[in-house]
Design an enzyme around this catalytic site. Structure first.
Site, PDB file in Angstrom:
ATOM      1  CG  HIS A 177     -10.283   3.415  -3.823  1.00 26.32           C
ATOM      2  ND1 HIS A 177     -11.341   2.565  -3.999  1.00 26.32           N
ATOM      3  CD2 HIS A 177      -9.844   3.738  -5.064  1.00 26.32           C
ATOM      4  CE1 HIS A 177     -11.535   2.370  -5.301  1.00 26.32           C
ATOM      5  NE2 HIS A 177     -10.637   3.069  -5.963  1.00 26.32           N
ATOM      6  CG  ASP A 197     -13.241 -10.048 -15.298  1.00 27.19           C
ATOM      7  OD1 ASP A 197     -12.523  -9.868 -14.285  1.00 27.19           O
ATOM      8  OD2 ASP A 197     -13.492  -9.130 -16.102  1.00 27.19           O
ATOM      9  CB  CYS A 222      -4.166   2.947   5.943  1.00 24.56           C
ATOM     10  SG  CYS A 222      -4.009   2.732   4.153  1.00 24.56           S
ATOM     11  NE  ARG A 236     -10.656  -7.820 -14.625  1.00 23.06           N
ATOM     12  CZ  ARG A 236     -11.266  -6.635 -14.749  1.00 23.06           C
ATOM     13  NH1 ARG A 236     -10.584  -5.511 -14.577  1.00 23.06           N
ATOM     14  NH2 ARG A 236     -12.553  -6.570 -15.029  1.00 23.06           N
ATOM     15  CB  CYS A 285      -9.224  -4.004 -11.465  1.00 22.01           C
ATOM     16  SG  CYS A 285      -8.893  -2.857 -12.792  1.00 22.01           S
ATOM     17  CB  CYS A 300      -0.904  -0.018   1.229  1.00 25.22           C
ATOM     18  SG  CYS A 300      -1.907   1.479   1.408  1.00 25.22           S
ATOM     19  CB  CYS A 352      -0.429   2.326   5.658  1.00 24.58           C
ATOM     20  SG  CYS A 352      -1.083   0.733   5.097  1.00 24.58           S
ATOM     21  CB  CYS A 360      -5.059  -0.642   2.473  1.00 29.15           C
ATOM     22  SG  CYS A 360      -3.777  -1.060   3.674  1.00 29.15           S
ATOM     23  CG  HIS A 381     -13.717  -1.187  -7.915  1.00 28.43           C
ATOM     24  ND1 HIS A 381     -13.126  -0.010  -8.298  1.00 28.43           N
ATOM     25  CD2 HIS A 381     -14.788  -0.853  -7.145  1.00 28.43           C
ATOM     26  CE1 HIS A 381     -13.812   1.004  -7.789  1.00 28.43           C
ATOM     27  NE2 HIS A 381     -14.822   0.514  -7.091  1.00 28.43           N
ATOM     28  CB  CYS A 395      -8.572  -4.018 -17.366  1.00 27.18           C
ATOM     29  SG  CYS A 395      -7.512  -4.065 -15.912  1.00 27.18           S
TER      30      CYS A 395
END
Length: 171
Positions: free
Chosen positions: A140, A147, A137, A155, A157, A85, A88, A134, A143, A103
């Protein structure tokens, strides 16, 4: 017995030096919460994170923004190592779980530890998705989708800006 203790001490020392090197090589000197060895959850306000994090990382990690596809530094990287991350230092993914998904973002089929990430329902933008954060902490990361390749068919992503990468050391 003394030899085993010496080896254990040297390994611990090497791990601590490596963690400090990653912190300084990624520009985390101003972040007192960054650690590659501490897995205890953090409770830090967004106001505090905003003082510490670079603007682009803050926008993605703390405001759940998304970097533009095919622009992140790790989306097509095949280097061997570990992803952490960027906020953190929590260990998140190994490169042997990374795959080319085309993607535009780095994709993984599993996290390094079951409890290194947490999942939240995300119904933004008229879509139903599962957000990955995470676990340490609550930043974000991206997602998760159904698939991906075997063995998990998932996955993850992820946003490159939310990740730090440490290449494997030659053994």
């Amino acid at each position: 017995m003394k030899f085993n203790i010496l080896i254990a001490f040297l390994l611990l020392l090497n791990t601590n030096l490596w963690a400090q090197n990653l912190k300084s090589s990624q520009g985390h000197e101003q972040n007192p919460y960054y650690s590659n060895t501490d897995i205890r959850p953090l409770k830090v306000s967004n106001a505090e994170w905003k003082k510490i994090l670079p603007a682009k990382l803050y926008k993605v990690a703390r405001e759940s923004d998304t970097e533009q596809a095919f622009t992140g530094k790790y989306w097509n990287s095949s280097a061997k190592g570990t992803y952490y991350c960027a906020v953190c230092g929590n260990k998140l993914f190994r490169s042997n779980a990374k795959f080319a998904s085309d993607c535009g973002w780095p994709s993984f089929f599993e996290p390094v530890r079951k409890n290194s990430v947490v999942y939240l329902t995300d119904n933004s933008y008229g879509m139903h998705r599962v957000e990955v954060r995470c676990a340490r902490c609550e930043s974000h990361l991206g997602h998760i989708f159904d698939d991906g390749p075997p063995p998990t068919h998932k996955r993850f992503c992820m946003n490159s800006v939310s990740l730090d990468f440490q290449p494997d050391q030659g053994l």
